[in-house]
Design a protein around this motif. Structure first.
Motif, PDB file in Angstrom:
ATOM      1  N   ALA A  36      -7.086 -20.461   1.336  1.00 42.58           N
ATOM      2  CA  ALA A  36      -8.381 -19.810   1.518  1.00 42.58           C
ATOM      3  C   ALA A  36      -9.389 -20.181   0.427  1.00 42.58           C
ATOM      4  O   ALA A  36     -10.590 -20.026   0.628  1.00 42.58           O
ATOM      5  CB  ALA A  36      -8.196 -18.294   1.566  1.00 42.58           C
ATOM      6  N   VAL A  37      -8.909 -20.660  -0.702  1.00 34.63           N
ATOM      7  CA  VAL A  37      -9.801 -20.965  -1.826  1.00 34.63           C
ATOM      8  C   VAL A  37      -9.711 -22.439  -2.253  1.00 34.63           C
ATOM      9  O   VAL A  37     -10.181 -22.796  -3.328  1.00 34.63           O
ATOM     10  CB  VAL A  37      -9.517 -20.044  -3.034  1.00 34.63           C
ATOM     11  N   ALA A  38      -9.118 -23.249  -1.416  1.00 32.16           N
ATOM     12  CA  ALA A  38      -8.933 -24.669  -1.745  1.00 32.16           C
ATOM     13  C   ALA A  38     -10.264 -25.328  -2.085  1.00 32.16           C
ATOM     14  O   ALA A  38     -11.278 -25.078  -1.442  1.00 32.16           O
ATOM     15  CB  ALA A  38      -8.275 -25.389  -0.576  1.00 32.16           C
ATOM     16  N   GLY A  39     -10.252 -26.138  -3.124  1.00 34.29           N
ATOM     17  CA  GLY A  39     -11.441 -26.867  -3.529  1.00 34.29           C
ATOM     18  C   GLY A  39     -12.314 -26.133  -4.530  1.00 34.29           C
ATOM     19  O   GLY A  39     -13.225 -26.712  -5.099  1.00 34.29           O
ATOM     20  N   ASP A  40     -12.041 -24.863  -4.760  1.00 31.54           N
ATOM     21  CA  ASP A  40     -12.825 -24.060  -5.714  1.00 31.54           C
ATOM     22  C   ASP A  40     -11.898 -23.678  -6.864  1.00 31.54           C
ATOM     23  O   ASP A  40     -11.159 -22.707  -6.782  1.00 31.54           O
ATOM     24  CB  ASP A  40     -13.385 -22.823  -5.014  1.00 31.54           C
ATOM     25  N   ARG A  41     -11.936 -24.481  -7.930  1.00 35.10           N
ATOM     26  CA  ARG A  41     -11.005 -24.292  -9.055  1.00 35.10           C
ATOM     27  C   ARG A  41     -11.036 -22.878  -9.611  1.00 35.10           C
ATOM     28  O   ARG A  41      -9.992 -22.263  -9.845  1.00 35.10           O
ATOM     29  CB  ARG A  41     -11.327 -25.297 -10.164  1.00 35.10           C
ATOM     30  N   ALA A  42     -12.214 -22.322  -9.828  1.00 35.57           N
ATOM     31  CA  ALA A  42     -12.330 -20.967 -10.380  1.00 35.57           C
ATOM     32  C   ALA A  42     -11.722 -19.936  -9.440  1.00 35.57           C
ATOM     33  O   ALA A  42     -11.049 -18.999  -9.873  1.00 35.57           O
ATOM     34  CB  ALA A  42     -13.791 -20.637 -10.672  1.00 35.57           C
ATOM     35  N   ALA A  43     -11.934 -20.122  -8.137  1.00 36.69           N
ATOM     36  CA  ALA A  43     -11.372 -19.188  -7.156  1.00 36.69           C
ATOM     37  C   ALA A  43      -9.848 -19.306  -7.103  1.00 36.69           C
ATOM     38  O   ALA A  43      -9.151 -18.298  -6.925  1.00 36.69           O
ATOM     39  CB  ALA A  43     -11.981 -19.434  -5.784  1.00 36.69           C
TER      40      ALA A  43
END
Length: 133
Positions: A36-43
């Motif tokens: 669900a948060v792939a590609g968003d390092r902080a997430a």
């Protein structure tokens, strides 16, 4: 018949019969939903930290109430480093919240004698790009 032990009788127990605490890594069963948060390092980091906080806290409270020392909480792998008696570690291995328990071990790093690090000086397991911790 009721068994009563005095402090004096407890002091007579040979030290060899008292199980010494052992350091172990307790890996929890719960995993983060990183799709669900792939590609968003902080997430991704927030999701891993939240999963660890939510799932580790009840276990940490239970362990510390039994006298087990929780030395570290690892959010990236959702694991705990504990110092516990063997019976506690055996109980943990059977706990549904726990994926597995392993001995804590020291993994020595290779000695680099060159001025710079090259592929030849990095073990294949480190240079595999697997992304493991």
């Amino acid at each position: 018949m009721r068994l009563s032990l005095s402090l004096a009788s407890l002091l007579l127990v040979p030290a060899a019969l008292v199980a010494a605490p052992q350091r172990a890594i307790v890996h929890l069963s719960a995993e983060s939903n990183l799709a669900a948060v792939a590609g968003d390092r902080a997430a991704v980091i927030r999701e891993l930290q939240e999963t660890a906080r939510r799932t580790q806290e009840p276990l940490v409270q239970r362990l510390t109430s039994r006298g087990t020392v929780v030395e570290a909480r690892l959010w990236a792998s959702n694991a705990l480093i504990v110092s516990a008696e063997p019976a506690v570690l055996a109980d943990l291995a059977r706990d549904p919240a726990v994926k597995f328990v392993e001995d804590d071990k020291i993994i020595p790093l290779p000695v680099v004698t060159e001025d710079r690090v090259t592929e030849e000086t990095i073990p294949a397991t480190v240079n595999s790009g697997s992304g493991d911790e």
